[in-house]
Scaffold this active site. Structure first.
Site, PDB file in Angstrom:
ATOM      1  N   SER A 106       0.832  -1.203   0.000  1.00  0.00           N
ATOM      2  CA  SER A 106       0.000   0.000   0.000  1.00  0.00           C
ATOM      3  C   SER A 106       0.867   1.254   0.000  1.00  0.00           C
ATOM      4  O   SER A 106       1.980   1.265   0.544  1.00  0.00           O
ATOM      5  CB  SER A 106      -0.865  -0.037   1.263  1.00  0.00           C
ATOM      6  N   TYR A 138      -1.675  -0.411  10.793  1.00  0.00           N
ATOM      7  CA  TYR A 138      -1.940  -1.039   9.487  1.00  0.00           C
ATOM      8  C   TYR A 138      -0.720  -0.867   8.569  1.00  0.00           C
ATOM      9  O   TYR A 138      -0.236  -1.829   7.960  1.00  0.00           O
ATOM     10  CB  TYR A 138      -3.190  -0.420   8.853  1.00  0.00           C
ATOM     11  N   LYS A 184       2.170  -3.597   6.757  1.00  0.00           N
ATOM     12  CA  LYS A 184       2.548  -3.685   5.336  1.00  0.00           C
ATOM     13  C   LYS A 184       4.074  -3.611   5.186  1.00  0.00           C
ATOM     14  O   LYS A 184       4.659  -4.333   4.381  1.00  0.00           O
ATOM     15  CB  LYS A 184       1.869  -2.561   4.531  1.00  0.00           C
TER      16      LYS A 184
END
Ligand SMILES: NC(=O)c1ccc[n+]([C@@H]2O[C@H](COP(=O)([O-])OP(=O)(O)OC[C@H]3O[C@@H](n4cnc5c(N)ncnc54)[C@H](O)[C@@H]3O)[C@@H](O)[C@H]2O)c1
Length: 333
Positions: free
Chosen positions: A128, A152, A156
């Protein structure tokens, strides 16, 4: 046999496993892959009527853990994996970080171990733009330092590093990490909407929800240094993003080790521009109001897409009008 797949892979019987293949992005890739797609998804964030919409795909309604993956690999002739399974809400990850580390990182570790055991060496990883954090100036290129500003994003970065280190000790293994910017829209004919189970966090499903439920959309901040004061983001059609995966499946045999590639449009639109375009494209009215900035939101975030053009021969085809129309159509039934 799916035509697109035939063009890229010939008549081989090899299949592609999509973890999280019943989610918003995975369902579009699965649709393009047709009967070459094998899906494992625990439905933690999907309500998709996959029997109707993806009848040609083999679906395992299971957790993507070591045991279930081993079991699946022993039954299916898988050559490539696209690893999409993850939780993706930034705000939820701030409230419940362990849930994010547990699901996003553990599933990646178990997938790598199971791929190793089953001698499957090609992995496309769903990364992302959030890995760039908010301290760089756009356009963002793949060589910038990575800096997470929420759990989050940390998951990643950890998974990208994990895959890189895994490859160093498993030289047959290759991986492309696609760093997605903001996918919106939907397939124009079949309905595969971005419809999370919980509260929507991305702009497009929020806009649609507010129109359908006659609510007021909150715009976080109108005092950013942009033309109208609202944040700038990089939007692309989800079908363009799905296509980048098909191209990655083809090109992965030519790369060595690990490669990160941005997938975005290379330009940015403000939140207000998106809202105005959505209203124009679909002839609808949305009520909105400005509220305080959200912590951690960068003012401007868009991609440099030279690598995607050079390596994958990929460039986005759809314009913003089409993205807005397709997004609305996918909900409007
Ligand atoms: N949508 C975006 O804007 C965006 C942007 C950047 C990156 N990503 C990444 O792309 C991937 C796909 O995103 P999406 O928008 O399709 O999300 P999504 O939530 O719609 O899809 C993810 C799917 O994974 C499944 N899943 C989650 N954990 C699982 C597990 N342990 N085992 C099996 N299935 C599991 C869910 O049920 C869901 O169907 C995610 O990794 C996400 O972080 C998404």
């Amino acid at each position: 046999m799916n035509l697109l797949y035939l063009v890229y892979f010939g008549k081989s019987n090899m299949k592609v496993l999509l973890t999280g293949g019943l989610g918003y992005i995975g369902s579009h890739i699965s649709y393009l892959l047709g009967n070459r797609a094998v899906i494992i998804d625990n439905l933690s964030n999907s309500n998709l009527n996959y029997k109707k919409l993806l009848p040609f795909c083999k679906v395992y309604k299971k957790d993507a853990n070591f045991k279930n993956l081993n079991d699946l690999f022993s039954k299916e002739n898988i050559s490539h994996v696209i690893h999409l399974a993850a939780f993706k809400s930034v705000s939820e990850s701030l409230i419940n970080p362990t849930k994010y580390y547990k699901n996003n990182v553990s599933s990646t570790i178990e997938l790598l171990e199971s791929m190793k055991e089953n001698k499957i060496y090609n992995l496309i990883y769903s990364s992302s733009a959030t890995v760039y954090g908010n301290s760089h100036t756009s356009p963002l290129d793949e060589n910038l330092s990575l800096n997470a500003i929420n759990p989050y994003g940390s998951t990643k970065i950890i998974c990208e590093n994990l895959i890189k280190e895994f490859i160093q000790s498993n030289i047959n293994f290759k991986s492309i990490a696609l760093r997605y910017f903001n996918p919106i829209g939907s397939h124009p004919e079949i309905k595969l909407p971005d419809k999370p189970r919980g509260e929507a966090e991305n702009l497009m499903p929020k806009i649609i929800k507010c129109i359908l439920e006659k609510k007021i959309l909150k715009i976080y901040g109108n005092d950013y240094p942009t033309k109208d004061g609202t944040c700038i983001r990089d939007y692309m059609h989800v079908l363009d993003l799905a296509n980048a995966h098909i191209k990655s499946l083809k090109i992965i045999k030519k790369i060595k080790g690990f490669k990160a590639i941005n997938i975005g449009s290379g330009t940015g639109f403000t939140v207000l521009e998106i809202i105005r375009q959505f209203q124009r494209s679909n002839n609808v009215k949305l009520n909105y109001k400005y509220v305080k900035r959200r912590k951690g939101d960068p003012a401007i975030c868009f991609s440099k897409v030279d690598q995607a053009k050079k390596f994958l021969g990929w460039r986005p085809k759809y314009n913003l009008d089409q993205m807005c129309k397709d997004a609305w159509k996918s909900y409007n039934f």
